[in-house]
Scaffold this active site. Sequence first.
Site, PDB file in Angstrom:
ATOM      1  N   ASP A 286       0.624  -0.733   0.233  1.00 28.79           N
ATOM      2  CA  ASP A 286       0.043   0.229  -0.042  1.00 28.79           C
ATOM      3  C   ASP A 286       0.498   1.537  -0.246  1.00 28.79           C
ATOM      4  O   ASP A 286      -0.026   2.469  -0.139  1.00 28.79           O
ATOM      5  CB  ASP A 286      -0.690   0.119   1.427  1.00 28.79           C
ATOM      6  CG  ASP A 286      -1.224  -1.244   1.665  1.00 28.79           C
ATOM      7  OD1 ASP A 286      -2.209  -1.840   0.107  1.00 28.79           O
ATOM      8  OD2 ASP A 286      -1.924  -1.514   2.739  1.00 28.79           O
TER       9      ASP A 286
ATOM     10  N   LYS B  68     -15.659  -2.132   0.643  1.00 26.69           N
ATOM     11  CA  LYS B  68     -14.650  -2.707  -0.166  1.00 26.69           C
ATOM     12  C   LYS B  68     -15.843  -3.021  -1.458  1.00 26.69           C
ATOM     13  O   LYS B  68     -16.018  -4.388  -1.918  1.00 26.69           O
ATOM     14  CB  LYS B  68     -14.368  -3.919  -0.423  1.00 26.69           C
ATOM     15  CG  LYS B  68     -12.845  -3.165   0.935  1.00 26.69           C
ATOM     16  CD  LYS B  68     -11.678  -4.555   1.813  1.00 26.69           C
ATOM     17  CE  LYS B  68     -10.554  -4.203   1.689  1.00 26.69           C
ATOM     18  NZ  LYS B  68     -10.223  -5.576   2.646  1.00 26.69           N
TER      19      LYS B  68
HETATM   20  P1  PGA Z   1      -6.708  -6.277   1.341  1.00 28.84           P
HETATM   21  O1  PGA Z   1      -7.145  -5.520   1.857  1.00 28.84           O
HETATM   22  O2  PGA Z   1      -5.549  -6.638   1.555  1.00 28.84           O
HETATM   23  O3  PGA Z   1      -8.130  -7.667   1.260  1.00 28.84           O
HETATM   24  O4  PGA Z   1      -6.938  -5.763  -0.438  1.00 28.84           O
HETATM   25  C1  PGA Z   1      -6.720  -4.645   1.934  1.00 28.84           C
HETATM   26  C2  PGA Z   1      -7.860  -3.860   3.512  1.00 28.84           C
HETATM   27  O5  PGA Z   1      -7.956  -4.678   4.167  1.00 28.84           O
HETATM   28  O6  PGA Z   1      -6.961  -2.271   3.547  1.00 28.84           O
HETATM   29 ZN    ZN Z   2      -8.687  -4.776   5.978  1.00 32.40          ZN
END
Ligand code: PGA
Ligand code: ZN
Length: 430
Positions: free
Chosen positions: A207, A342
């Site tokens: 990220d 999400k």
């Molecule tokens: P992910 O999680 O790896 O499942 O995309 C990201 C998050 O919860 O920020």
């Molecule tokens: Zn998360």
Amino acid sequence: VITKITARQVLDSRGIPTIEVDLYTNKGMFRASSPSGNCTGIYEAVELRDGDKGRYLGKGVSRAVKNVNERISEALIGMDPTLQSQIDQVMLDLDKTENKVELGANAILAVSIAACKAGAAEKEVPLYKHIAELSGKTSTVLPVPSFTVISGGAHAGNNLAVQEIMILPVGANTFEEAMQMGSETYHQLKAIITEKYGTSGCNVGEDGGFAPNISSFKEGLDLVKEAIDQTGYNGKIKIAMDVAATNFCLGTKYDLDFKSPNKSGQNFRTGEEMIEMYVQLCAADYPIVSIEQPFDKEDWENTKLLSAHGICQVVGDDLLMLNPKCIERAINESTCNALLLKMNQIGTVTEAIKAVKLAKDAHWGVVTSHRCGETEDSFIADLAVGLATGQIKAGAPCRGERLVKYNQLLRIEEELGERAVYAGLNWRLP
Ligand code: PGA
Ligand code: ZN
């Protein structure tokens, strides 16, 4: 009307295939893509992958592409792109399964988002405004960004169990100022880490957060707090964590050392000990205001116990999977008090809007969220503004696939001018 829909396979920010859709109307071409993540649950919409080990290690999406090019395209051509819920319903009817496994949630979501963009163009209004109208509202709010500054968990190669430590510039007056505060603190943190851990400590995770080789929550929080103090944003920047604890739950224990190859068992914690740790960290001098997924996705009991302490916002990620049944249960049982939004966990714009409505009606917080596998699509920026979620997490103030969302928010704020409202201190209930 929709005149043509074509899909192709592209790669996400991790170098893993995902699907991109071009949807055409008389107004032009509208492009969208699906993100993809690590944490998945049984009630989550299914991402269709080829499973052909000879191609992209089984992760190709040619079947999802084919579904868009043939069945979905055939069903949607001729429809009015402003009719989002009807478009989404046609796809749900075509799929017929509860978890979208037939056509693929990745295929359905990319089309749903592309149609939403086309709908805004058809009405000749900005995308965030179209989204607000779809949700039955007219007011829009610029969200407080939750910038990932330290990466760990499944998103980085260090020993840290917590997946993200984030900073929230709630004391900014505008989104632009929040961006500046986030960027300055991020760079201050880089200097602090370089001094303590050397330049390799500034390697970043998926990220964009720094991933120094630390192993405790406290070490990470100390670094972030020092950076906030040094930039002079004390009081104006708060801290959030995404623990993503499902990744390190072993039966009834939590293994804070889960990435270490030689386990001593020393760092196992019970749910009760985890709660104690969270309570202590919040009581210490860290300005923690939000903890996401503090326990395993099945551990509703401890999540509820932590929420009852009332020390911070408790966000459900894979606990809820954006599934309306899970959200309703969590509301009824007071398990947590915020929803992680999400889009690809549910698969259509219409269902995402409904889930947000459920959460908001219960006075929950809502965090619009990226996935670790992101694309250059900035849709979630407009989504956060249009649904007035008040919070968005899209990674560090660094790396293109993260900044494409934040930069879009800068543009939206500029376009709204005098009418722009930054969530600021009202980030939980804007
Ligand atoms: P992910 O999680 O790896 O499942 O995309 C990201 C998050 O919860 O920020
Ligand atoms: Zn998360």
